[in-house]
Enzyme design. Structure first.
Site, short mmCIF file in Angstrom:
data_model
loop_
_atom_site.label_atom_id
_atom_site.label_comp_id
_atom_site.label_asym_id
_atom_site.label_seq_id
_atom_site.Cartn_x
_atom_site.Cartn_y
_atom_site.Cartn_z
N HIS A 1 -0.47 5.38 7.75
CA HIS A 1 -1.63 4.55 7.39
C HIS A 1 -1.76 3.48 8.46
O HIS A 1 -0.83 2.73 8.71
CB HIS A 1 -1.47 3.90 6.03
CG HIS A 1 -2.47 2.80 5.81
ND1 HIS A 1 -3.83 3.02 5.93
CD2 HIS A 1 -2.33 1.47 5.55
CE1 HIS A 1 -4.47 1.87 5.73
NE2 HIS A 1 -3.58 0.92 5.51
N HIS B 1 -4.57 0.72 10.89
CA HIS B 1 -5.83 0.00 11.07
C HIS B 1 -6.26 0.17 12.52
O HIS B 1 -6.86 -0.73 13.10
CB HIS B 1 -5.66 -1.48 10.73
CG HIS B 1 -5.02 -1.73 9.39
ND1 HIS B 1 -4.29 -2.86 9.10
CD2 HIS B 1 -5.03 -0.97 8.25
CE1 HIS B 1 -3.86 -2.80 7.84
NE2 HIS B 1 -4.28 -1.67 7.31
N GLU C 1 0.81 -1.22 0.00
CA GLU C 1 0.00 0.00 0.00
C GLU C 1 0.85 1.28 0.00
O GLU C 1 0.39 2.33 0.46
CB GLU C 1 -0.95 0.00 1.20
CG GLU C 1 -1.99 -1.11 1.12
CD GLU C 1 -3.07 -0.90 2.15
OE1 GLU C 1 -4.18 -0.48 1.77
OE2 GLU C 1 -2.81 -1.16 3.34
N HIS D 1 -11.47 -0.77 6.75
CA HIS D 1 -10.02 -0.97 6.58
C HIS D 1 -9.22 -0.21 7.63
O HIS D 1 -8.52 -0.81 8.43
CB HIS D 1 -9.66 -0.54 5.15
CG HIS D 1 -8.21 -0.67 4.80
ND1 HIS D 1 -7.76 -0.60 3.50
CD2 HIS D 1 -7.10 -0.85 5.55
CE1 HIS D 1 -6.44 -0.75 3.47
NE2 HIS D 1 -6.03 -0.89 4.70
#
Ligand SMILES: [Zn+2]
Length: 243
Positions: free
Chosen positions: A98, A100, A79, A170
């Site tokens: 980024h 979760h 990603e 996500h």
């Protein structure tokens, strides 16, 4: 990390610390990543090779270009395009997370928007944190991962000029003007989400007004260094304690 422009070694050291802090604070686990632009206006950024954030060392950090690629043969994160496309669109952004982080997820899958409820999270959009809907760009059978420049571009568009965007089912993405700022924002996005969820079980929360959020962001956000310094000491201590 100092306020002068950091050397390569400074930047790598700070980015390694950011990886470890975000694991310690429950934002990253075996997954997720944090990156830093190599210099103001640079078209390159540092991001680890494909590795759990808690295991990252300075030599694991690869220089990526804005096409998401690197000249290093080691395996990159799937990603990485999240980071590349945000740097491409946002010259003000020097660091990206980024994650979760779990308390944030419910706000990406329900019609209750993530909003600032505590003064530490004034950087959140006062009315509604944007939610990126990947099926609008990848159809209804994708793995929900941002694995191409095109998907990265659509996520960066959803983020717009803000600090945080949620990714339905996500996680989320956080942008900042420094590693220190992005770490602070990622940690307090998770804290705000946890508190907002608790408040919602009691009744209707009273959110920060747009004026309060802006004022709190300016005064509290300016003190991110206090948190950064103590978090750096904690991860350094734990590294020394590890036999
Ligand atoms: Zn992800």
């Amino acid at each position: 990390m100092t306020d002068r422009h950091p050397t390569d070694a400074d930047l790598r050291g700070a980015l390694v610390a950011a990886n470890h802090i975000l694991v310690r604070e429950g934002v990253l686990d075996a997954f997720g990543h944090v990156s830093a632009r190599t210099a103001p206006d640079a078209d390159t950024f540092l991001l680890s090779r494909n590795l759990a954030p808690g295991s990252v060392t300075p030599s694991d950090l690869l220089v990526h270009r804005l096409d998401g690629e690197s000249d290093d043969p080691r395996r990159p994160y799937l990603e990485r395009f999240i980071h590349a496309e945000i740097y491409r669109r946002r010259p003000d952004v020097m660091a990206v997370v980024h994650s979760h982080s779990p308390s944030v997820i419910p706000f990406g899958v329900s019609d209750t928007p993530l909003r600032p409820v505590v003064h530490m999270a004034g950087f959140l959009a006062a009315e509604r944190t944007p939610v990126y809907e990947i099926s609008e760009h990848a159809g209804d059978a994708s793995d929900l991962l941002i694995t191409s420049p095109e998907l990265g571009a659509s996520l960066a568009t959803a983020l717009g000029s803000g600090a945080v965007a949620l990714m339905r089912g996500h996680g989320s993405v956080t942008a900042g003007a420094s590693i220190m700022e992005v770490v602070y924002r990622a940690v307090y996005t998770e804290v705000n989400a946890r508190i907002q969820l608790q408040a919602l079980t009691l009744g209707t929360p009273r959110y920060l007004s747009p004026g309060e959020a802006k004022a709190a962001d300016q005064s509290v956000g300016a003190q991110a260094r206090r948190a950064w310094d103590v978090w750096c000491r904690q991860v350094a201590q734990e590294r020394n304690d590890t036999p």
